[in-house]
Each structure stands twice: as structure tokens, then as C-alpha cells.
Enzyme design. Structure first.
Site, PDB file in Angstrom:
ATOM      1  N   ASP A  61       0.821  -1.205   0.000  1.00  0.00           N
ATOM      2  CA  ASP A  61       0.000   0.000   0.000  1.00  0.00           C
ATOM      3  C   ASP A  61       0.859   1.260   0.000  1.00  0.00           C
ATOM      4  O   ASP A  61       1.867   1.334   0.697  1.00  0.00           O
ATOM      5  CB  ASP A  61      -0.903  -0.023   1.243  1.00  0.00           C
ATOM      6  CG  ASP A  61      -1.892   1.103   1.269  1.00  0.00           C
ATOM      7  OD1 ASP A  61      -2.655   1.236   0.298  1.00  0.00           O
ATOM      8  OD2 ASP A  61      -1.892   1.857   2.251  1.00  0.00           O
ATOM      9  N   GLU A  96       0.774  -0.380  -5.020  1.00  0.00           N
ATOM     10  CA  GLU A  96      -0.070   0.806  -5.199  1.00  0.00           C
ATOM     11  C   GLU A  96       0.835   2.024  -5.360  1.00  0.00           C
ATOM     12  O   GLU A  96       1.362   2.564  -4.400  1.00  0.00           O
ATOM     13  CB  GLU A  96      -1.002   1.012  -4.011  1.00  0.00           C
ATOM     14  CG  GLU A  96      -1.906   2.206  -4.214  1.00  0.00           C
ATOM     15  CD  GLU A  96      -2.460   2.785  -2.929  1.00  0.00           C
ATOM     16  OE1 GLU A  96      -2.902   3.948  -2.972  1.00  0.00           O
ATOM     17  OE2 GLU A  96      -2.430   2.122  -1.884  1.00  0.00           O
TER      18      GLU A  96
END
Length: 185
Positions: free
Chosen positions: A67, A122
Site C-alpha cells: 500500500d 499501489e
């Protein structure tokens, strides 16, 4: 990054601000109020990579989503930047090579332990080589998480009626990626 919680997290575990993270301002992410790992310390690499291995072996994880890695890729954490695709934006002095190496090591370890594992990074900057194999000098992710696609649809649904949808913009957003790069949205 790690939680800045000093009561039950690893931040200041030994009483200093630089046990697993960078000390001082370099070790603090102002946007997220979190601590930034010091990836060149062997203890940090052992801790992070052993966690990856543990999740695969103990819980049979078959994939990982990393993330917010734009924040890891650059010393500026990508804050206030508008990436246009020029290589100087990605590989200049703002590049955090320490975290690049960690991400390469993590992806290599994951795919060595479980070749069928899927890794997703991401990144909103469009970092080249993110989804190229480590053997080719890439980061080794299987897919980029394309945040622009869901963000676009959320904005359209909240702010636009059906008649206001710009099909050219939608098509551009859906297809705006590096050639042959795996993308999930």
C-alpha cells in the site's frame, strides 16, 4: 512505514527514534503521522523480510498488496508532485534507492518462496519498471494498483450526471498505463 505509536508498536522500541526507522524528521511521515523504516539496516531488512516469509508459510498467503508505495519510492514521498512520465522524475535525486532495493528484495523473496504468489504495488506516480522482473532491474511486482480508475468513477458518480460523462476522459483513464504493464483497479 510503521505506526508512530510508541506504546505497543516498534516505534522507539529501544527508547530512541532510530531503532528500526530513520531518526529525526527523515524518519517521520508528516502526511500519515507514521515512522519511515531505515531500509539499509540489516535488522530492519531481516524484520520486514522475515514477516513476509512468515505470512506465506504460517497463514498460506498467496499474495501481497503493498500500500502507498509512492511514499516509499521518493524522499519527498511524492507529496506535491505531478508526474508526467519523464524518467528524470523517477530516477533523479528524489529517488529513495534504499526503499527501491527493499521492494525488489521483498518481491524476489515472495516469488522465490511461492512462485505463484501475486504482488500488487499501489503507486500513483507511474514509476517505470514497477512491474518488470527483478532479473531485468525492475521492482518485481506482478501488477500496479491503478488508483486513478476508482478515483475517477467515484468523482463521476458524486459530481456528474450521466449526461456529463466525458467518454474520452474515461477511455484515457482506463488505458493510461505503461505498455504491457499488468494493472488491477
Amino acid at each position: 512505514h510503521a505506526s508512530s505509536n510508541t506504546m505497543d508498536g516498534i516505534a522507539q522500541m529501544d527508547g530512541t527514534d532510530h531503532c528500526y526507522t530513520h531518526g529525526g524528521l527523515k524518519g517521520h511521515h508528516s502526511e500519515w503521522d507514521s515512522k519511515i523504516f531505515h531500509y539499509t539496516k540489516y535488522e530492519v531488512l531481516r524484520f520486514l523480510l522475515s514477516n513476509v516469509k512468515w505470512w506465506i508459510e504460517e497463514y498460506r498467503f498467496d499474495g501481497f498488496r503493498f500500500d502507498g508505495i509512492t511514499s516509499m519510492l521518493y524522499h519527498s514521498h511524492g507529496i506535491g508532485k505531478g508526474y508526467t512520465g519523464g524518467y528524470h522524475e523517477y530516477f533523479g535525486p528524489d529517488a529513495d534507492i534504499e526503499s527501491h532495493i527493499y521492494l525488489m528484495l521483498a518481491n524476489d523473496l515472495i516469488h522465490s518462496i511461492l512462485p505463484s504468489a501475486v504482488t500488487v504495488g499501489e503507486d500513483v506516480s507511474g514509476m517505470p519498471t514497477l512491474c518488470r522482473p527483478v532479473e531485468e532491474g525492475g521492482f518485481g511486482f506482478d501488477y500496479r494498483l491503478a488508483m486513478a480508475i476508482p478515483d475517477m468513477f467515484i468523482k463521476l458518480l458524486k459530481e456528474c450526471g450521466d449526461e456529463g460523462w466525458d467518454m474520452g476522459h474515461i477511455t484515457h483513464t482506463l488505458t493510461n498505463r505503461r505498455w504491457k504493464e499488468g494493472v488491477v483497479a
